[in-house]
Design a protein around this motif. Structure first.
Motif, PDB file in Angstrom:
ATOM      1  N   ARG A  24       0.835  -1.212   0.000  1.00 45.38           N
ATOM      2  CA  ARG A  24       0.000   0.000   0.000  1.00 45.38           C
ATOM      3  C   ARG A  24       0.861   1.250   0.000  1.00 45.38           C
ATOM      4  NH1 ARG A  24      -2.788  -2.260   4.322  1.00 45.38           N
ATOM      5  NH2 ARG A  24      -2.029  -0.548   5.628  1.00 45.38           N
ATOM      6  N   LEU A  25       2.001   1.185   0.671  1.00 45.02           N
ATOM      7  CA  LEU A  25       2.892   2.344   0.711  1.00 45.02           C
ATOM      8  C   LEU A  25       3.556   2.600  -0.635  1.00 45.02           C
ATOM      9  CD1 LEU A  25       4.614   1.855   4.197  1.00 45.02           C
ATOM     10  CD2 LEU A  25       2.898   3.569   3.577  1.00 45.02           C
ATOM     11  N   GLY A  26       3.552   1.584  -1.506  1.00 41.40           N
ATOM     12  CA  GLY A  26       4.108   1.780  -2.841  1.00 41.40           C
ATOM     13  C   GLY A  26       5.320   0.936  -3.164  1.00 41.40           C
ATOM     14  N   ALA A  27       5.703  -0.006  -2.288  1.00 41.65           N
ATOM     15  CA  ALA A  27       6.823  -0.895  -2.610  1.00 41.65           C
ATOM     16  C   ALA A  27       6.496  -1.685  -3.877  1.00 41.65           C
ATOM     17  CB  ALA A  27       7.086  -1.841  -1.450  1.00 41.65           C
ATOM     18  N   ASP A  28       7.505  -1.942  -4.697  1.00 38.33           N
ATOM     19  CA  ASP A  28       7.283  -2.625  -5.977  1.00 38.33           C
ATOM     20  C   ASP A  28       7.310  -4.136  -5.848  1.00 38.33           C
ATOM     21  OD1 ASP A  28       7.328  -0.260  -8.017  1.00 38.33           O
ATOM     22  OD2 ASP A  28       8.979   0.118  -6.634  1.00 38.33           O
ATOM     23  N   LEU A  29       8.176  -4.659  -4.989  1.00 40.05           N
ATOM     24  CA  LEU A  29       8.221  -6.085  -4.684  1.00 40.05           C
ATOM     25  C   LEU A  29       8.500  -6.251  -3.194  1.00 40.05           C
ATOM     26  CD1 LEU A  29      10.366  -7.619  -7.601  1.00 40.05           C
ATOM     27  CD2 LEU A  29       7.903  -7.938  -7.236  1.00 40.05           C
ATOM     28  N   VAL A  30       7.790  -7.166  -2.550  1.00 41.23           N
ATOM     29  CA  VAL A  30       8.002  -7.442  -1.129  1.00 41.23           C
ATOM     30  C   VAL A  30       8.194  -8.946  -0.952  1.00 41.23           C
ATOM     31  CG1 VAL A  30       7.097  -7.219   1.206  1.00 41.23           C
ATOM     32  CG2 VAL A  30       6.528  -5.489  -0.510  1.00 41.23           C
ATOM     33  N   SER A  31       9.198  -9.313  -0.171  1.00 42.02           N
ATOM     34  CA  SER A  31       9.482 -10.722   0.097  1.00 42.02           C
ATOM     35  C   SER A  31       9.129 -11.059   1.543  1.00 42.02           C
ATOM     36  CB  SER A  31      10.963 -11.028  -0.159  1.00 42.02           C
ATOM     37  OG  SER A  31      11.253 -12.384   0.101  1.00 42.02           O
ATOM     38  N   PHE A  32       8.348 -12.140   1.727  1.00 37.83           N
ATOM     39  CA  PHE A  32       7.981 -12.642   3.047  1.00 37.83           C
ATOM     40  C   PHE A  32       8.434 -14.085   3.182  1.00 37.83           C
ATOM     41  CE2 PHE A  32       4.527  -9.564   2.106  1.00 37.83           C
ATOM     42  CZ  PHE A  32       4.640  -8.718   3.199  1.00 37.83           C
ATOM     43  N   SER A  33       8.658 -14.515   4.411  1.00 39.64           N
ATOM     44  CA  SER A  33       8.897 -15.933   4.687  1.00 39.64           C
ATOM     45  C   SER A  33       7.565 -16.667   4.705  1.00 39.64           C
ATOM     46  CB  SER A  33       9.589 -16.109   6.035  1.00 39.64           C
ATOM     47  OG  SER A  33       9.624 -17.473   6.406  1.00 39.64           O
ATOM     48  N   GLY A  34       7.547 -17.867   4.120  1.00 38.76           N
ATOM     49  CA  GLY A  34       6.353 -18.705   4.200  1.00 38.76           C
ATOM     50  C   GLY A  34       6.325 -19.525   5.466  1.00 38.76           C
ATOM     51  N   GLY A  35       7.480 -19.646   6.119  1.00 43.88           N
ATOM     52  CA  GLY A  35       7.541 -20.295   7.423  1.00 43.88           C
ATOM     53  C   GLY A  35       7.302 -19.234   8.477  1.00 43.88           C
ATOM     54  N   LYS A  36       8.135 -19.164   9.466  1.00 49.26           N
ATOM     55  CA  LYS A  36       8.025 -18.164  10.539  1.00 49.26           C
ATOM     56  C   LYS A  36       6.561 -17.985  10.948  1.00 49.26           C
ATOM     57  CE  LYS A  36      12.341 -15.685   9.583  1.00 49.26           C
ATOM     58  NZ  LYS A  36      12.855 -16.406   8.394  1.00 49.26           N
ATOM     59  N   GLY A  37       6.059 -16.743  10.890  1.00 49.22           N
ATOM     60  CA  GLY A  37       4.729 -16.460  11.413  1.00 49.22           C
ATOM     61  C   GLY A  37       3.598 -17.135  10.663  1.00 49.22           C
ATOM     62  N   ILE A  38       3.731 -17.306   9.345  1.00 52.62           N
ATOM     63  CA  ILE A  38       2.665 -17.962   8.584  1.00 52.62           C
ATOM     64  C   ILE A  38       2.578 -19.441   8.925  1.00 52.62           C
ATOM     65  CG2 ILE A  38       1.894 -18.567   6.239  1.00 52.62           C
ATOM     66  CD1 ILE A  38       3.058 -15.967   5.236  1.00 52.62           C
ATOM     67  N   ARG A  39       3.723 -20.019   9.309  1.00 52.82           N
ATOM     68  CA  ARG A  39       3.821 -21.425   9.690  1.00 52.82           C
ATOM     69  C   ARG A  39       3.516 -22.369   8.524  1.00 52.82           C
ATOM     70  NH1 ARG A  39       0.807 -19.259  13.839  1.00 52.82           N
ATOM     71  NH2 ARG A  39       1.900 -18.884  15.800  1.00 52.82           N
ATOM     72  N   GLY A  40       3.814 -21.926   7.323  1.00 55.22           N
ATOM     73  CA  GLY A  40       3.737 -22.813   6.175  1.00 55.22           C
ATOM     74  C   GLY A  40       5.010 -23.625   6.076  1.00 55.22           C
ATOM     75  N   PRO A  41       5.205 -24.331   4.958  1.00 54.66           N
ATOM     76  CA  PRO A  41       6.460 -25.071   4.773  1.00 54.66           C
ATOM     77  C   PRO A  41       7.656 -24.133   4.961  1.00 54.66           C
ATOM     78  CG  PRO A  41       4.880 -25.671   3.081  1.00 54.66           C
ATOM     79  CD  PRO A  41       4.272 -24.525   3.828  1.00 54.66           C
ATOM     80  N   GLN A  42       8.627 -24.552   5.777  1.00 54.52           N
ATOM     81  CA  GLN A  42       9.746 -23.682   6.123  1.00 54.52           C
ATOM     82  C   GLN A  42      10.590 -23.287   4.922  1.00 54.52           C
ATOM     83  OE1 GLN A  42      10.844 -22.213   9.138  1.00 54.52           O
ATOM     84  NE2 GLN A  42       8.719 -22.639   9.641  1.00 54.52           N
ATOM     85  N   SER A  43      10.526 -24.073   3.871  1.00 54.04           N
ATOM     86  CA  SER A  43      11.340 -23.801   2.686  1.00 54.04           C
ATOM     87  C   SER A  43      10.585 -22.979   1.650  1.00 54.04           C
ATOM     88  CB  SER A  43      11.792 -25.119   2.058  1.00 54.04           C
ATOM     89  OG  SER A  43      10.673 -25.970   1.830  1.00 54.04           O
ATOM     90  N   THR A  44       9.558 -22.242   2.065  1.00 52.68           N
ATOM     91  CA  THR A  44       8.790 -21.427   1.116  1.00 52.68           C
ATOM     92  C   THR A  44       8.812 -19.957   1.499  1.00 52.68           C
ATOM     93  OG1 THR A  44       6.708 -21.727   2.325  1.00 52.68           O
ATOM     94  CG2 THR A  44       7.221 -23.335   0.585  1.00 52.68           C
ATOM     95  N   GLY A  45       8.447 -19.136   0.534  1.00 56.82           N
ATOM     96  CA  GLY A  45       8.319 -17.709   0.752  1.00 56.82           C
ATOM     97  C   GLY A  45       7.358 -17.126  -0.256  1.00 56.82           C
ATOM     98  N   ILE A  46       7.122 -15.833  -0.141  1.00 63.28           N
ATOM     99  CA  ILE A  46       6.215 -15.121  -1.047  1.00 63.28           C
ATOM    100  C   ILE A  46       6.907 -13.866  -1.550  1.00 63.28           C
ATOM    101  CG2 ILE A  46       4.050 -13.824  -1.215  1.00 63.28           C
ATOM    102  CD1 ILE A  46       2.993 -15.599   1.098  1.00 63.28           C
ATOM    103  N   VAL A  47       6.836 -13.633  -2.854  1.00 60.34           N
ATOM    104  CA  VAL A  47       7.170 -12.333  -3.419  1.00 60.34           C
ATOM    105  C   VAL A  47       5.890 -11.784  -4.026  1.00 60.34           C
ATOM    106  CG1 VAL A  47       8.352 -11.127  -5.280  1.00 60.34           C
ATOM    107  CG2 VAL A  47       9.618 -12.705  -3.846  1.00 60.34           C
ATOM    108  N   ALA A  48       5.531 -10.583  -3.633  1.00 62.56           N
ATOM    109  CA  ALA A  48       4.301  -9.968  -4.130  1.00 62.56           C
ATOM    110  C   ALA A  48       4.587  -8.548  -4.560  1.00 62.56           C
ATOM    111  CB  ALA A  48       3.229  -9.981  -3.043  1.00 62.56           C
ATOM    112  N   GLY A  49       3.776  -8.057  -5.511  1.00 55.07           N
ATOM    113  CA  GLY A  49       3.951  -6.685  -5.945  1.00 55.07           C
ATOM    114  C   GLY A  49       3.478  -6.426  -7.355  1.00 55.07           C
ATOM    115  N   ARG A  50       4.226  -5.576  -8.050  1.00 50.49           N
ATOM    116  CA  ARG A  50       3.856  -5.151  -9.402  1.00 50.49           C
ATOM    117  C   ARG A  50       3.745  -6.339 -10.345  1.00 50.49           C
ATOM    118  NH1 ARG A  50       8.080  -0.682 -11.065  1.00 50.49           N
ATOM    119  NH2 ARG A  50       8.049  -1.995 -12.936  1.00 50.49           N
TER     120      ARG A  50
END
Length: 343
Positions: free
Chosen positions: A165-191
């Protein structure tokens, strides 16, 4: 994940469908499942440097003649920024350890700049550094994308949408940690265009990101985990963490020379933590000695200690996110044992 393992799928189509589902949950233009948040940083850099140009994609990490510079504030340098260099990025450091001025970013951006990287992580943004809003305004005014590493900033769930929302073009998150998904995953979201470039630089394509492959089982597991994470009652979750921390604090608060408290804030301790500060009257073992004794004992207990691990001074901090019912009492008892141990 077990069901996914027994089905033949077109991985490109699965990536697209999973990315669309995640993008809807995040309110993003597009998203992609990565092999962890660090792989996400590699793909962020690859997307900004090579884009969707197959000739450039096949050359990575050889980026000679390309826009390959990634500008970072010195306060945001960290072990994982090597990931940007894996893709052929050349890091350009600006500012001092605790201060960056706008003109330093303005003058660092030139015809070789591929992106400006911004780290959102506890204890990495002292008051003197440029805020994400400032970085986005300066970079976008010069046509340069801003890539964000927010791997460890979940929960709160609002962070899934905040940086975009602030305007970042790409953001990377861990899929493990707080989401508690598979530890070897992540998310890139954005433009949308940059996420498309991420996908072209990633598996199953024969590109740099092929080495950071995500399986169909992991992809499906992450989507389901994110759905569960989004549906969870965050207020109840925070209350539970606070209660766990309070149990630890109450076990220690009568020890002379210590100040044991429960802390939570929006930046440095986004989850409630049990924190043990050493006052000038403390005459017991050092925080480091206690940390080592806990890690080497049975059961192994791992705590944060000192500024080098994310802290203000030499305090000990306990993150409750992985504690199971009853674990808090074990942690509290072991902490008390080591803190009151005499040489």
């Amino acid at each position: 994940m077990r069901e996914a393992s027994a089905v033949l799928v077109n991985v490109d189509e699965l990536n697209e469908a999973a990315g669309a589902a995640i993008a809807r949950m995040l309110g993003a233009e597009a998203a992609f499942v990565t092999a962890g948040a660090s792989a996400g940083l590699i793909l962020q850099a690859a997307a900004c440097i090579a884009g969707d140009d197959p000739a450039k994609i096949t050359r990575l990490p050889d980026t000679r003649g390309m826009r390959n510079e990634i500008v970072m504030q010195r306060a945001h340098r960290f072990a994982y920024d090597q990931a940007y260099r894996v893709a052929g990025g050349v890091l350009v450091e600006i500012g001092l350890a605790r201060r960056t001025q706008p003109f330093e970013l303005e003058t660092a951006i030139n015809e070789r700049t591929a992106a400006v990287a911004y780290l959102v992580s506890p204890f990495t943004s002292p008051p003197g550094v440029l805020t994400l809003e400032q970085v986005i305004a300066i970079a976008h005014a010069r046509g340069v994308p801003v890539i964000v590493d927010a791997a460890s900033m979940l929960p709160p769930r609002e962070n899934l949408t905040k940086f975009l929302r602030l305007g970042a073009d790409l953001v990377s998150f861990s899929g493990g940690k707080g989401i508690r998904g598979p530890q070897s995953t992540g998310i890139v979201a954005g433009r949308r265009d940059l996420v498309r470039a991420v996908a072209l630089n990633a598996s199953p394509n024969q590109a740099l990101g092929r080495a950071a492959k995500t399986s169909k089982e992991e992809i499906c597991g992450l989507v389901v985990a994110l759905e569960c994470f989004m549906a969870e009652d965050e207020k109840a979750e925070m209350k539970r963490y606070t209660e766990l921390c309070a149990t630890i604090v109450e076990t220690l608060d009568d020890i002379p020379g210590l100040r044991a408290v429960v802390e939570q804030d929006p930046v440095n301790r986004v989850l409630p933590h049990a924190v043990v500060y050493f006052t000038p009257d403390w005459v017991g073992p050092s925080g480091h000695a206690v940390q080592v004794a806990l890690a080497q004992g049975e059961p192994h207990i791992y705590v944060q200690q000192g500024a080098h691990q994310g802290g203000y001074f030499d305090e000990i901090a306990i993150d409750p996110i992985n504690l199971q019912p009853g674990d808090e009492r074990i942690v509290a008892a072991r902490l008390r044992e080591e803190l009151t141990r005499r040489a």
